[in-house]
Every structure is written in C-alpha cells, then in structure tokens.
Design an enzyme around this catalytic site. Structure first.
Site, PDB file in Angstrom:
ATOM      1  N   LYS A 198      -6.976 -20.308  36.303  1.00 17.01           N
ATOM      2  CA  LYS A 198      -6.808 -18.991  35.680  1.00 17.01           C
ATOM      3  C   LYS A 198      -6.544 -17.975  36.781  1.00 17.01           C
ATOM      4  O   LYS A 198      -7.361 -17.801  37.687  1.00 17.01           O
ATOM      5  CB  LYS A 198      -8.065 -18.617  34.897  1.00 17.01           C
ATOM      6  CG  LYS A 198      -7.999 -17.214  34.309  1.00 17.01           C
ATOM      7  CD  LYS A 198      -9.211 -16.919  33.432  1.00 17.01           C
ATOM      8  CE  LYS A 198      -9.162 -15.491  32.916  1.00 17.01           C
ATOM      9  NZ  LYS A 198     -10.342 -15.182  32.082  1.00 17.01           N
ATOM     10  N   LYS A 251      -3.549 -20.622  32.897  1.00 14.12           N
ATOM     11  CA  LYS A 251      -3.470 -19.302  32.266  1.00 14.12           C
ATOM     12  C   LYS A 251      -3.115 -18.261  33.315  1.00 14.12           C
ATOM     13  O   LYS A 251      -3.717 -18.281  34.383  1.00 14.12           O
ATOM     14  CB  LYS A 251      -4.827 -18.980  31.645  1.00 14.12           C
ATOM     15  CG  LYS A 251      -4.927 -17.590  31.041  1.00 14.12           C
ATOM     16  CD  LYS A 251      -6.322 -17.359  30.551  1.00 14.12           C
ATOM     17  CE  LYS A 251      -6.407 -15.950  29.989  1.00 14.12           C
ATOM     18  NZ  LYS A 251      -7.753 -15.601  29.592  1.00 14.12           N
TER      19      LYS A 251
HETATM   20  C1  PBG Z   1     -12.355 -13.414  30.156  1.00 12.89           C
HETATM   21  C2  PBG Z   1     -11.064 -13.581  29.453  1.00 12.89           C
HETATM   22  C3  PBG Z   1      -9.934 -12.769  29.574  1.00 12.89           C
HETATM   23  C4  PBG Z   1      -8.962 -13.331  28.753  1.00 12.89           C
HETATM   24  C5  PBG Z   1      -9.516 -14.420  28.128  1.00 12.89           C
HETATM   25  N1  PBG Z   1     -10.826 -14.583  28.594  1.00 12.89           N
HETATM   26  C6  PBG Z   1      -9.749 -11.498  30.290  1.00 12.89           C
HETATM   27  C7  PBG Z   1      -9.767 -11.479  31.740  1.00 12.89           C
HETATM   28  O1  PBG Z   1      -9.919 -12.481  32.433  1.00 12.89           O
HETATM   29  O2  PBG Z   1      -9.664 -10.377  32.245  1.00 12.89           O
HETATM   30  C8  PBG Z   1      -7.575 -12.795  28.623  1.00 12.89           C
HETATM   31  C9  PBG Z   1      -6.855 -13.209  27.420  1.00 12.89           C
HETATM   32  C10 PBG Z   1      -5.581 -12.519  27.236  1.00 12.89           C
HETATM   33  O3  PBG Z   1      -5.131 -11.657  28.000  1.00 12.89           O
HETATM   34  O4  PBG Z   1      -4.952 -12.846  26.222  1.00 12.89           O
HETATM   35  N2  PBG Z   1     -13.435 -13.634  29.302  1.00 12.89           N
END
Ligand code: PBG
Length: 328
Positions: A198, A251
């Site tokens: 991520k 991601k």
């Molecule tokens: C963190 C989380 C995020 C997203 C999913 N889980 C936000 C981040 O990391 O800032 C982002 C999902 C998206 O942008 O669609 N719990």
C-alpha cells in the site's frame, strides 16, 4: 492481389463478434468487491461530495445497498466504519457495539452467506489524530502497540460475523499478529486479505473526506510505501505470505499496474487490487465536465487492472460496472 505484406492483424478486429472471440481479458462481476462506508449516529445517509454516487450509510441504507450489491452478483463488500467519537487509541474500533460490528452482525443475519463480508482493520477512522496507529510519547507511531490494537479489532470483527479481515495500516508484522489473535479466539476459518503493498498515495484524498480520517499532523509516509519503489513491494508481499495472509493486495491500482503485474508473476497467492477513491473521483469529475465517456473509461480502467494480473478488484465502480456488464 494486395501488393502489401500479408500482416493482417485487422482481420480479427472487423466485427464485434470477431473482437469478442479474440478478447484476452474478461471482466466479470464475480471479481469485484464493493467498498461501503457506514457512519454511527446519523439518521439519513450523507452524500460524499468528492465521490458522487457514494454516501456515508446508516445501518438501514447500508442494508439496502448490500441487497443491491448481492442482486448485481457482486460477491463481496468491504466495510469502513466512522464512529461518532474519536480518541487517542481509537477505542471505537473494537467495541462489541461499534458501528462496524453492528453492521457486520446485521448483514450477516440478513444475508447469510450470500455476500462475503470483509472488514477493514485500521485505526485512522477511529483516532482523534487520524493516524493508522497508536502514537507514543515522542509523537511516533508505535508499531507494536498498534499491533495489539489490530489484534483486538480483528477479533471483534470476526466475532461480529466477518468472513475476511483486511488490515490496511501497513504496520510491520500485522498479518502474523492478526492471524494469531484470530486463531486464539477460535476464528480459524476467518481469512485475511492484507493490504500488502500500500503506497503513500495522493489518490486517497476523497476517501479521507468520506471516512473523516485525514491525519491531523504529518502524513502516512512513515508507514505506507514510497511510490517510486517496486522491488520493495515484493518483499512486503512475500512477508505477508510468510505470515499467513490468504489474499495479498496492491493499492492503489491504476498508477501501480506494473506492481500488480510483478506481484502476479512472482507469487501464486490470490491477488487483489484496490482502485481507490481518487481513481473514481477523477473519472466522475471528467465525466461531469463532459470530457470523457464515464462508462467506457470505467470499463477500460477495470479491464486494465485485471489485464495487469489482479484476480479481485476493489472499486467504487463495482455496482456501476456490474450493471454495465449485465447490459452488454
Ligand atoms: C486506511 C485506509 C485508507 C483507504 C483505505 N483504508 C486511507 C489512507 O490510507 O489514507 C483509502 C481508500 C481509498 O482511497 O479509496 N484505513
């Protein structure tokens, strides 16, 4: 006779039927997961300005949307909760009567095994500082204190009815910690879909409004991956597999198709890709302005993610895409 060489790639592009016959990648509703947000303490669903078509759900509107999702043949939902109060340790995340726990129990009771229920495991929606972990007395994210919180959150979500828990906080050792907690509580059948690679991405911005989880100081670059790195993604994926994850995730998706392809070629684990809020918002905004055809852009992007090697796509377009696939 043609005087030109006999390369004839265009023969198989001549008609819709020939193009269908020679299509290499098929998008299918079976491979989609719909992200849904549920908010505690509201009576009406609240539209999310930066994500047209999406809302912060009440428990009732969530149920109605889940029914739609199931009817469209989408096999999974991933739930994000927004508590009505936040604190330093995110105590709303693992309450037995927390918003996600109540949502899981309700959907499980209403839909049985018809839809796979996935719960995001993180703290940022629940902490007053908006970070994905617990902060120590020097203002740093405390990895191991955070793992203790994740263990408790995942166990509470499993107890409430989750089929899969999905740790998204990018703490080291999060998969092993959660696997041990699930097993210790007797949830051996609950799977883990780990956000393995991520990235610290600008494409999460709309979600941070939607889930009210923007960090109140600093950023997430100390735990999420640096966008220029690709070999590092393999190390992250491999360590999650070693720790016992069931599905690995990359991601965001669209700007990381090379990472998806590399992971697909390197491991045999099921691979998910999360097409994030900013990817959705970009297409929506351009479509509203009349600058591109929304449905064509959506299908092209989702197909590209599958073509790059994703088995599963998490996307805010899941319902729209399933509707489009049913029409064609
Ligand atoms: C963190 C989380 C995020 C997203 C999913 N889980 C936000 C981040 O990391 O800032 C982002 C999902 C998206 O942008 O669609 N719990």
């Amino acid at each position: 006779m043609s005087p030109f060489p006999s390369h004839r790639a265009r023969r198989l592009r001549a008609t819709p039927a020939l193009r269908r016959l020679s299509r290499e990648t098929l998008l299918d509703a079976d491979h989609l997961i719909a992200p849904l947000l549920v908010k505690e303490g509201i009576d009406e669903p609240r539209p999310i300005a930066s994500m047209p078509g999406h809302v912060q759900h009440t428990l009732d509107s969530l149920r109605a949307e889940a029914e739609q999702v199931a009817r469209l043949g989408i096999p999974g939902i991933i739930l994000f909760g927004i508590p009505d109060a936040k604190d330093a340790t995110g105590s709303g995340a693992d309450r037995e009567d927390g918003i996600v726990q109540r949502a899981l129990a309700k959907l499980r009771a209403d839909f049985g095994e018809d839809v796979a229920l996935i719960a995001d495991v993180c703290l940022d929606e629940y902490t007053d500082h908006g970070h994905c972990g617990v902060i120590d007395d020097r203002g740093r994210i405390d990895n191991d204190a955070t793992l203790l919180r994740y263990r408790s959150i995942a166990a509470s979500q499993a107890a409430a009815g989750a089929d899969i828990v999905a740790p998204s906080g990018m703490m080291d050792g999060q998969v092993a910690a959660i696997r041990a907690a699930l097993d210790a509580d007797g949830h051996v059948e609950v799977a883990i879909m780990s956000y393995a690679a991520k990235y610290a991405s600008s494409f999460y911005e709309p979600f941070r409004d939607a889930a009210e989880c923007a960090p109140q100081f600093g950023d997430r670059a100390g735990y999420q991956m640096d966008p220029p790195n690709v070999r590092e993604a393999l190390r992250e994926v491999q360590s999650d597999i070693d720790e016992g994850t069931d599905i690995v995730m990359v991601k965001p998706a669209l700007a990381y198709l090379d990472v998806i392809r590399m992971v697909r070629d390197a491991v045999t684990a099921p691979l998910a890709a999360y097409s994030v809020s900013g990817e959705y918002a970009m297409v929506k905004a351009a479509a509203v302005a009349g600058w591109l055809d929304e449905e064509k852009a959506m299908m092209e992007i989702l197909t590209a993610i599958v073509r790059a090697g994703a088995d599963i796509v998490l996307t805010y377009f899941a319902q729209d895409a399933a509707r489009a696939l049913a029409r064609h």
